[in-house]
Scaffold this motif. Structure first.
Motif, PDB file in Angstrom:
ATOM      1  N   CYS A  89      34.495  45.673  37.652  1.00 59.82           N
ATOM      2  CA  CYS A  89      34.073  45.737  39.054  1.00 59.82           C
ATOM      3  C   CYS A  89      33.923  47.202  39.444  1.00 59.82           C
ATOM      4  CB  CYS A  89      35.119  45.052  39.936  1.00 59.82           C
ATOM      5  SG  CYS A  89      34.851  45.221  41.722  1.00 59.82           S
ATOM      6  N   HIS A  96      39.431  41.611  43.867  1.00 61.66           N
ATOM      7  CA  HIS A  96      38.992  40.738  42.772  1.00 61.66           C
ATOM      8  C   HIS A  96      39.380  39.271  43.017  1.00 61.66           C
ATOM      9  CE1 HIS A  96      38.621  44.696  41.096  1.00 61.66           C
ATOM     10  NE2 HIS A  96      39.909  44.819  40.861  1.00 61.66           N
ATOM     11  N   CYS A 101      33.118  39.744  44.206  1.00 62.41           N
ATOM     12  CA  CYS A 101      33.554  40.629  43.120  1.00 62.41           C
ATOM     13  C   CYS A 101      32.900  40.200  41.812  1.00 62.41           C
ATOM     14  CB  CYS A 101      35.076  40.571  42.982  1.00 62.41           C
ATOM     15  SG  CYS A 101      35.707  41.468  41.548  1.00 62.41           S
ATOM     16  N   THR A 102      32.367  41.179  41.074  1.00 57.22           N
ATOM     17  CA  THR A 102      31.694  40.866  39.810  1.00 57.22           C
ATOM     18  C   THR A 102      32.660  40.445  38.713  1.00 57.22           C
ATOM     19  OG1 THR A 102      31.773  43.225  39.265  1.00 57.22           O
ATOM     20  CG2 THR A 102      29.747  42.392  40.282  1.00 57.22           C
ATOM     21  N   ARG A 146      24.317  39.486  32.907  1.00 58.96           N
ATOM     22  CA  ARG A 146      24.877  40.445  33.861  1.00 58.96           C
ATOM     23  C   ARG A 146      24.536  41.868  33.428  1.00 58.96           C
ATOM     24  NH1 ARG A 146      29.395  38.614  37.053  1.00 58.96           N
ATOM     25  NH2 ARG A 146      29.414  36.332  37.056  1.00 58.96           N
ATOM     26  N   GLY A 150      28.905  44.180  35.296  1.00 54.71           N
ATOM     27  CA  GLY A 150      29.134  42.809  35.719  1.00 54.71           C
ATOM     28  C   GLY A 150      28.223  42.305  36.813  1.00 54.71           C
ATOM     29  N   GLN A 151      27.318  43.141  37.317  1.00 55.62           N
ATOM     30  CA  GLN A 151      26.448  42.707  38.403  1.00 55.62           C
ATOM     31  C   GLN A 151      25.505  41.597  37.916  1.00 55.62           C
ATOM     32  OE1 GLN A 151      26.376  45.614  36.869  1.00 55.62           O
ATOM     33  NE2 GLN A 151      24.367  46.611  36.875  1.00 55.62           N
ATOM     34  N   PHE A 152      25.368  40.568  38.727  1.00 54.17           N
ATOM     35  CA  PHE A 152      24.573  39.399  38.355  1.00 54.17           C
ATOM     36  C   PHE A 152      23.100  39.763  38.255  1.00 54.17           C
ATOM     37  CE2 PHE A 152      22.146  35.546  39.262  1.00 54.17           C
ATOM     38  CZ  PHE A 152      22.757  34.623  38.417  1.00 54.17           C
TER      39      PHE A 152
END
Length: 409
Positions: A89, A96, A101-102, A146, A150-152
């Motif tokens: 993150c 989290h 939160c990623t 991702r 971790g970003q979608f």
């Protein structure tokens, strides 16, 4: 965390080499024949298998989900340089604990496996049908792409409640390959299909399909030379003990779905195989055989710790094979003993640095770099620790573990 943001992840590529011409003559590349394995590797890059440690990280660190409470899980990154375990993150003030939160895992029993591929991250959720009523879509098996932190980016595939995929899978630079099980019809018909899911757009294509009937079952058990290693288990239901008389057969399937004849077979408990970190091994009473990309025997090692049904293959950070065995379990140490096999010399050593952690440590390998190995264990107080150890110290038996700091709770 800034270091994490700068990491560019990419899958390790294994160069496939053509055979060298004989007698020192020089032939044009177009005239140098490639073995089938080399041709397969060129098709979509190196295949990586889900068992082992290389698929979940790289030289800089490793990814893994961490269950921080019975109802909470967080996707973490272990940075080998800073010796820190952090949430995946980018927000330093994040708790989290929400979908914003990623690193947040909505359904704790459906924790994702995280696979770096092509500079991005594949989140692979196996599914948790037992809690589907409570968690809804979060409990379904699915694939997500991702970014490095971790970003979608996009959802690649969602499998319906009537489908599930096996624990084992493989990836290359372009796709993820899974053995998808589907139950349908009346009477029930069960099939397992090796499918390819594109990392570019999530499109799905069938490679090969197998019907489970008359005591026959199929499994994806490894990769070798750019091909998939499948296992067929056939039970003789006419015998008093069909499990004891089961026959195991290994065969190859290439990426175009061509199925080759079995190349190895044995009866239940007489042997076992394992595909780990892209290598293929066969074990029978006291003997371990390492197979090459063309299924040739490249190493044969004998040791009384090698007993079928007592060995677990753990990882293959070259040039070692790491495994544990219950063959020498005793009242003084009632737990599996860990070993390293040097795949260049055939030497076998007990990993005393792991034994020193104690029989209740439940040590697990999680990652590897060229200099060290990384894993987790439980200390004498029952606290889970994450730590690394240099390859030299692990080989020599010096328990000089470097414990990582954790910012995830």
């Amino acid at each position: 965390m800034k270091k994490l943001l700068s990491i560019c992840l990419c899958a390790a590529l294994l160069a496939a080499c053509a055979a060298a011409p004989a007698s020192g003559t020089s032939a044009p590349p177009s005239q140098s024949p490639q073995p089938p394995a080399a041709q397969e590797e060129a098709a979509g890059g190196s295949l990586r298998f889900s068992k082992g440690v290389s698929i979940h990280g790289d030289e800089k660190g490793a990814y893994f989900p961490l269950l921080t409470a019975w109802d909470k899980a967080t996707v973490c990154y272990a940075d080998y340089d800073t010796r820190q375990v952090v949430a995946l993150c980018a927000d330093p003030n994040c708790a989290h604990d929400s979908e914003a939160c990623t690193a947040f895992v909505e359904c704790p029993s459906n924790k994702p496996e995280v696979v770096p591929v092509g500079g991005q991250l594949l989140f692979l959720y196996r599914g948790s049908p037992g809690v589907a009523d409570h968690y809804g879509k979060a409990a379904l098996p699915r694939l997500e792409l991702r970014g490095p932190t971790g970003q979608f980016i996009r959802q690649l595939a969602v499998f319906d409640e009537g489908s599930s995929f096996a624990e084992e899978y493989a990836v290359d630079d372009e796709a993820v390959y899974q053995l998808l099980e589907q139950v349908s019809g009346e009477p029930l018909s069960v099939t397992r299909t090796l499918v390819r899911v594109s990392l570019a757009d999530g499109s799905r294509s069938e490679i090969a399909s197998f019907t489970l009937e008359n005591g026959v079952n199929y499994f994806l058990v490894g990769v070798s030379g750019g091909r998939f290693v499948m296992k067929r288990i056939t039970a003789d239901t006419s015998t008093p003990d069909p499990v004891k008389t089961q026959r195991h057969e290994l065969f190859l399937v290439d990426r175009q779905g061509r199925v080759e004849p079995p190349f190895k077979s044995w009866t239940q408990s007489a042997g076992m195989q394992s595909g780990v970190d892209g290598r293929l091994f066969y074990l029978e009473q006291g003997t371990l055989t390492c197979l090459g990309p063309e299924l040739e025997e490249v190493l044969v090692v004998q040791n009384d710790a090698f007993q079928p049904d007592m060995v677990s293959f753990l990882a293959c950070p070259e040039p070692w094979l790491l495994l544990n065995s219950l063959a020498h379990r005793s009242a003084a140490y009632d737990a599996p003993i860990h070993y390293a096999v040097d795949l260049e010399t055939g030497e076998v050593r007990e990993l005393a640095a792991i034994t020193a952690l104690g029989q209740d440590s439940r040590f697990v390998f999680l990652g590897a770099s060229s200099e060290a190995l990384f894993g987790s264990y439980f200390d004498e107080q029952g606290t889970q620790q994450f730590a690394s150890i240099s390859r030299q110290e692990l080989w020599e038996g010096s328990a000089n573990w470097q414990v990582f700091t954790q910012s995830v709770a």
